[in-house]
Design a protein around this motif. Structure first.
Motif, PDB file in Angstrom:
ATOM      1  N   ASP A 253       0.809  -1.225   0.000  1.00  0.00           N
ATOM      2  CA  ASP A 253       0.000   0.000   0.000  1.00  0.00           C
ATOM      3  C   ASP A 253       0.838   1.267   0.000  1.00  0.00           C
ATOM      4  O   ASP A 253       0.553   2.207  -0.747  1.00  0.00           O
ATOM      5  CB  ASP A 253      -0.935   0.020   1.221  1.00  0.00           C
ATOM      6  N   MET A 254       1.869   1.285   0.839  1.00  0.00           N
ATOM      7  CA  MET A 254       2.687   2.490   0.900  1.00  0.00           C
ATOM      8  C   MET A 254       3.416   2.690  -0.428  1.00  0.00           C
ATOM      9  O   MET A 254       3.543   3.816  -0.921  1.00  0.00           O
ATOM     10  CB  MET A 254       3.675   2.389   2.070  1.00  0.00           C
ATOM     11  N   THR A 255       3.861   1.596  -1.047  1.00  0.00           N
ATOM     12  CA  THR A 255       4.557   1.722  -2.332  1.00  0.00           C
ATOM     13  C   THR A 255       3.604   2.257  -3.401  1.00  0.00           C
ATOM     14  O   THR A 255       3.960   3.153  -4.172  1.00  0.00           O
ATOM     15  CB  THR A 255       5.151   0.359  -2.770  1.00  0.00           C
ATOM     16  N   LEU A 256       2.381   1.738  -3.427  1.00  0.00           N
ATOM     17  CA  LEU A 256       1.419   2.208  -4.430  1.00  0.00           C
ATOM     18  C   LEU A 256       1.089   3.689  -4.240  1.00  0.00           C
ATOM     19  O   LEU A 256       1.021   4.459  -5.205  1.00  0.00           O
ATOM     20  CB  LEU A 256       0.133   1.370  -4.373  1.00  0.00           C
ATOM     21  N   LYS A 257       0.915   4.084  -2.977  1.00  0.00           N
ATOM     22  CA  LYS A 257       0.625   5.503  -2.712  1.00  0.00           C
ATOM     23  C   LYS A 257       1.744   6.378  -3.258  1.00  0.00           C
ATOM     24  O   LYS A 257       1.500   7.405  -3.904  1.00  0.00           O
ATOM     25  CB  LYS A 257       0.577   5.736  -1.192  1.00  0.00           C
ATOM     26  N   LEU A 258       2.981   5.937  -3.013  1.00  0.00           N
ATOM     27  CA  LEU A 258       4.119   6.754  -3.457  1.00  0.00           C
ATOM     28  C   LEU A 258       4.248   6.766  -4.974  1.00  0.00           C
ATOM     29  O   LEU A 258       4.577   7.788  -5.573  1.00  0.00           O
ATOM     30  CB  LEU A 258       5.403   6.273  -2.776  1.00  0.00           C
ATOM     31  N   ILE A 259       3.977   5.633  -5.620  1.00  0.00           N
ATOM     32  CA  ILE A 259       4.008   5.612  -7.095  1.00  0.00           C
ATOM     33  C   ILE A 259       3.028   6.663  -7.614  1.00  0.00           C
ATOM     34  O   ILE A 259       3.346   7.464  -8.501  1.00  0.00           O
ATOM     35  CB  ILE A 259       3.659   4.204  -7.649  1.00  0.00           C
ATOM     36  N   SER A 260       1.821   6.699  -7.047  1.00  0.00           N
ATOM     37  CA  SER A 260       0.816   7.660  -7.522  1.00  0.00           C
ATOM     38  C   SER A 260       1.230   9.099  -7.256  1.00  0.00           C
ATOM     39  O   SER A 260       1.067   9.970  -8.120  1.00  0.00           O
ATOM     40  CB  SER A 260      -0.526   7.392  -6.849  1.00  0.00           C
ATOM     41  N   ILE A 261       1.739   9.357  -6.065  1.00  0.00           N
ATOM     42  CA  ILE A 261       2.172  10.727  -5.739  1.00  0.00           C
ATOM     43  C   ILE A 261       3.277  11.157  -6.712  1.00  0.00           C
ATOM     44  O   ILE A 261       3.272  12.271  -7.237  1.00  0.00           O
ATOM     45  CB  ILE A 261       2.655  10.812  -4.269  1.00  0.00           C
ATOM     46  N   LEU A 262       4.201  10.225  -6.980  1.00  0.00           N
ATOM     47  CA  LEU A 262       5.306  10.578  -7.880  1.00  0.00           C
ATOM     48  C   LEU A 262       4.813  10.745  -9.319  1.00  0.00           C
ATOM     49  O   LEU A 262       5.288  11.616 -10.041  1.00  0.00           O
ATOM     50  CB  LEU A 262       6.422   9.536  -7.775  1.00  0.00           C
ATOM     51  N   ARG A 263       3.857   9.933  -9.731  1.00  0.00           N
ATOM     52  CA  ARG A 263       3.292  10.108 -11.083  1.00  0.00           C
ATOM     53  C   ARG A 263       2.619  11.478 -11.203  1.00  0.00           C
ATOM     54  O   ARG A 263       2.798  12.184 -12.191  1.00  0.00           O
ATOM     55  CB  ARG A 263       2.296   8.984 -11.403  1.00  0.00           C
ATOM     56  N   LEU A 264       1.849  11.860 -10.172  1.00  0.00           N
ATOM     57  CA  LEU A 264       1.168  13.159 -10.231  1.00  0.00           C
ATOM     58  C   LEU A 264       2.180  14.303 -10.226  1.00  0.00           C
ATOM     59  O   LEU A 264       1.972  15.327 -10.882  1.00  0.00           O
ATOM     60  CB  LEU A 264       0.184  13.305  -9.064  1.00  0.00           C
ATOM     61  N   SER A 265       3.281  14.134  -9.522  1.00  0.00           N
ATOM     62  CA  SER A 265       4.273  15.217  -9.465  1.00  0.00           C
ATOM     63  C   SER A 265       5.221  15.200 -10.666  1.00  0.00           C
ATOM     64  O   SER A 265       5.897  16.189 -10.921  1.00  0.00           O
ATOM     65  CB  SER A 265       5.125  15.154  -8.197  1.00  0.00           C
ATOM     66  N   HIS A 266       5.327  14.048 -11.345  1.00  0.00           N
ATOM     67  CA  HIS A 266       6.240  13.937 -12.503  1.00  0.00           C
ATOM     68  C   HIS A 266       5.474  13.275 -13.644  1.00  0.00           C
ATOM     69  O   HIS A 266       5.723  12.113 -13.977  1.00  0.00           O
ATOM     70  CB  HIS A 266       7.460  13.068 -12.147  1.00  0.00           C
ATOM     71  N   PRO A 267       4.525  14.014 -14.265  1.00  0.00           N
ATOM     72  CA  PRO A 267       3.657  13.381 -15.270  1.00  0.00           C
ATOM     73  C   PRO A 267       4.415  12.670 -16.380  1.00  0.00           C
ATOM     74  O   PRO A 267       3.970  11.637 -16.875  1.00  0.00           O
ATOM     75  CB  PRO A 267       2.851  14.559 -15.825  1.00  0.00           C
ATOM     76  N   LYS A 268       5.582  13.226 -16.787  1.00  0.00           N
ATOM     77  CA  LYS A 268       6.280  12.651 -17.944  1.00  0.00           C
ATOM     78  C   LYS A 268       7.352  11.631 -17.592  1.00  0.00           C
ATOM     79  O   LYS A 268       8.052  11.136 -18.463  1.00  0.00           O
ATOM     80  CB  LYS A 268       6.924  13.782 -18.750  1.00  0.00           C
ATOM     81  N   ALA A 269       7.517  11.331 -16.314  1.00  0.00           N
ATOM     82  CA  ALA A 269       8.610  10.427 -15.935  1.00  0.00           C
ATOM     83  C   ALA A 269       8.293   8.983 -16.309  1.00  0.00           C
ATOM     84  O   ALA A 269       7.132   8.601 -16.468  1.00  0.00           O
ATOM     85  CB  ALA A 269       8.859  10.531 -14.435  1.00  0.00           C
ATOM     86  N   LEU A 270       9.348   8.209 -16.468  1.00  0.00           N
ATOM     87  CA  LEU A 270       9.195   6.764 -16.646  1.00  0.00           C
ATOM     88  C   LEU A 270       9.283   6.155 -15.254  1.00  0.00           C
ATOM     89  O   LEU A 270      10.246   6.395 -14.524  1.00  0.00           O
ATOM     90  CB  LEU A 270      10.311   6.234 -17.540  1.00  0.00           C
ATOM     91  N   ILE A 271       8.256   5.413 -14.900  1.00  0.00           N
ATOM     92  CA  ILE A 271       8.198   4.858 -13.541  1.00  0.00           C
ATOM     93  C   ILE A 271       7.960   3.349 -13.641  1.00  0.00           C
ATOM     94  O   ILE A 271       6.916   2.921 -14.134  1.00  0.00           O
ATOM     95  CB  ILE A 271       7.057   5.521 -12.722  1.00  0.00           C
ATOM     96  N   PRO A 272       8.934   2.541 -13.225  1.00  0.00           N
ATOM     97  CA  PRO A 272       8.708   1.098 -13.332  1.00  0.00           C
ATOM     98  C   PRO A 272       7.858   0.534 -12.203  1.00  0.00           C
ATOM     99  O   PRO A 272       7.871   1.037 -11.083  1.00  0.00           O
ATOM    100  CB  PRO A 272      10.136   0.516 -13.248  1.00  0.00           C
ATOM    101  N   ALA A 273       7.099  -0.509 -12.548  1.00  0.00           N
ATOM    102  CA  ALA A 273       6.507  -1.374 -11.526  1.00  0.00           C
ATOM    103  C   ALA A 273       7.615  -2.394 -11.268  1.00  0.00           C
ATOM    104  O   ALA A 273       7.887  -3.237 -12.114  1.00  0.00           O
ATOM    105  CB  ALA A 273       5.249  -2.038 -12.054  1.00  0.00           C
ATOM    106  N   THR A 274       8.306  -2.260 -10.153  1.00  0.00           N
ATOM    107  CA  THR A 274       9.581  -2.965  -9.965  1.00  0.00           C
ATOM    108  C   THR A 274       9.401  -4.438  -9.584  1.00  0.00           C
ATOM    109  O   THR A 274       8.330  -4.861  -9.149  1.00  0.00           O
ATOM    110  CB  THR A 274      10.409  -2.272  -8.851  1.00  0.00           C
ATOM    111  N   THR A 275      10.504  -5.172  -9.734  1.00  0.00           N
ATOM    112  CA  THR A 275      10.522  -6.583  -9.355  1.00  0.00           C
ATOM    113  C   THR A 275      10.193  -6.736  -7.864  1.00  0.00           C
ATOM    114  O   THR A 275       9.475  -7.657  -7.470  1.00  0.00           O
ATOM    115  CB  THR A 275      11.918  -7.175  -9.636  1.00  0.00           C
ATOM    116  N   ALA A 276      10.690  -5.808  -7.059  1.00  0.00           N
ATOM    117  CA  ALA A 276      10.428  -5.901  -5.611  1.00  0.00           C
ATOM    118  C   ALA A 276       8.920  -5.810  -5.337  1.00  0.00           C
ATOM    119  O   ALA A 276       8.393  -6.524  -4.474  1.00  0.00           O
ATOM    120  CB  ALA A 276      11.186  -4.812  -4.855  1.00  0.00           C
ATOM    121  N   LEU A 277       8.234  -4.975  -6.104  1.00  0.00           N
ATOM    122  CA  LEU A 277       6.789  -4.834  -5.926  1.00  0.00           C
ATOM    123  C   LEU A 277       6.083  -6.130  -6.331  1.00  0.00           C
ATOM    124  O   LEU A 277       5.150  -6.589  -5.667  1.00  0.00           O
ATOM    125  CB  LEU A 277       6.281  -3.644  -6.755  1.00  0.00           C
TER     126      LEU A 277
END
Ligand code: SAH
Length: 351
Positions: A253-277
């Motif tokens: 849950d905490m990882t998903l929240k942070l992925i979303s916050i980072l996507r909203l703050s960096h619309p054009k960034a490449l963000i992986p769904a990582t192996t750890a996730l």
């Protein structure tokens, strides 16, 4: 001042500056309705920029020797239980060949900080890949080097560089690393890489030992300043042969929240769904994509070395994490509503 999380999501979505207390409130929020709104908004932003495309990167873990002794990492110098290996250039080239035929157009060379691989050797590998596959991008993830070495790798053809800052808080950094390593050095490397012209990636582990919500906000603020092209985050996962063997792993849950916050703050960034996730939850990868991630990095390393690159316990390298299972990965991703594309997949972040 208390800010209700829905307003914070609106602020993030509209690009209004958000304050520390707002982010803390959102990170603390466990209301499924609000979290669903957060993920949906992040997905909306991701779809505005990248549609439903998911970029794939072939990950080649070419050495697990490491001179560093990071307390969290399974391939740290003092872990005597690891069987160490290095791939030859020929071996790396055959991984690329296999990957190219599968549809990969980015190769990520990741490894420990292994003195055997001098700057010249790394340049040679990069040149070999770029001359055989001029239509592909080469990403390096080989730790801290001098500016002139980074320049040499770039001149040899490397396009991108991944170097997570791990934590943006000095005090927290000290608790995760031995004294010979420094956050200042790590940050200097990142700014050098960016200045040279690489597409850079940074990021951190979620739920690493001693991490506070304030630390996570520091990470968000640091990334806002760095403006990387790629942002890699994943849960910290315990490794049994490290000083942190008794610590708890980070959460989905905490990882998903942070992925979303980072996507909203960096619309054009490449963000992986990582192996750890993908490792902490059977559906982690797909949930990561739905929360705003748009990259997956299946493993292209030779099968016999995969289990030796154990950064953490139970690290996935088979099933949909294996490049060879691309067809099955395509299906899982299509079922989540996205589409794997054959594309070099450069970042749309402005240079
Ligand atoms: N030597 C390279 C590559 C490190 S491995 C470098 O220094 O950049 C890649 C990433 O794996 C690290 O940056 C770290 O964030 C992550 N990692 C290491 N140990 C981990 C663990 N126990 N759980 C989750 N992620 C871990």
């Amino acid at each position: 001042m208390y800010q209700d999380p829905t307003t914070t999501i609106e602020h993030l979505y509209s690009g209004t500056p958000v304050y520390r207390n707002e982010l803390i409130g959102l990170l603390k929020c466990n209301d499924p309705y609000i979290l669903d709104l957060l993920y949906k908004k992040a997905d909306l932003v991701r779809q505005e920029i990248y549609g439903t495309d998911v970029y794939i990167r072939g990950l080649i873990e070419f050495t697990n020797y490491c001179k560093n002794n990071c307390y969290y990492c399974g391939i740290r110098r003092d872990n005597k239980a690891v069987v160490r290996y290095r791939l030859t250039t020929d071996h790396i080239m055959s991984c690329c060949e296999e990957g190219y035929n599968l549809g990969f157009r980015t190769f990520v060379l990741q490894g420990g900080e292994d003195g055997y691989f001098t700057s010249d050797k790394i340049c040679h590998i990069v040149r070999s890949i770029k001359s055989a596959y001029p239509d592909c991008a080469v990403t390096l993830s080989v730790g801290e080097w001098s500016r002139s070495d980074y320049q040499a790798f770039f001149d040899a053809g490397a396009d991108r560089y991944l170097l997570r800052h791990e934590t943006a808080c000095e005090e927290h950094y000290r608790k995760l690393h031995p004294s010979e390593m420094s956050l200042e050095k790590r940050k200097e490397c990142l700014f050098n890489l960016k200045d040279i012209g690489y597409q850079i990636g940074s990021g951190f582990m979620v739920g690493s030992p001693f991490q506070t919500l304030d630390n996570l906000v520091d990470d968000i603020f640091f990334l806002a300043k760095l403006k990387p092209h790629m942002i890699g985050i994943g849960p910290f996962i315990t490794h049994k042969d490290t000083p942190f063997s008794g610590e708890k792993s980070g959460t989905l849950d905490m990882t998903l929240k942070l992925i979303s916050i980072l996507r909203l703050s960096h619309p054009k960034a490449l963000i992986p769904a990582t192996t750890a996730l993908g490792t902490i939850h059977p559906n982690g990868r797909e949930l990561g994509l739905k929360a705003g991630a748009n990259v997956v990095m299946p493993n292209l390393s030779p099968v016999d070395v995969r289990e030796k690159y154990t950064l953490y316990d139970n690290k996935l390298s088979t099933g949909d994490e294996a490049a060879q299972s691309l067809e099955s990965l395509k299906t899982s991703i299509a079922n989540a509503g996205y589409e794997i594309v054959v594309d070099v997949g450069h970042s749309k972040v402005d240079k």
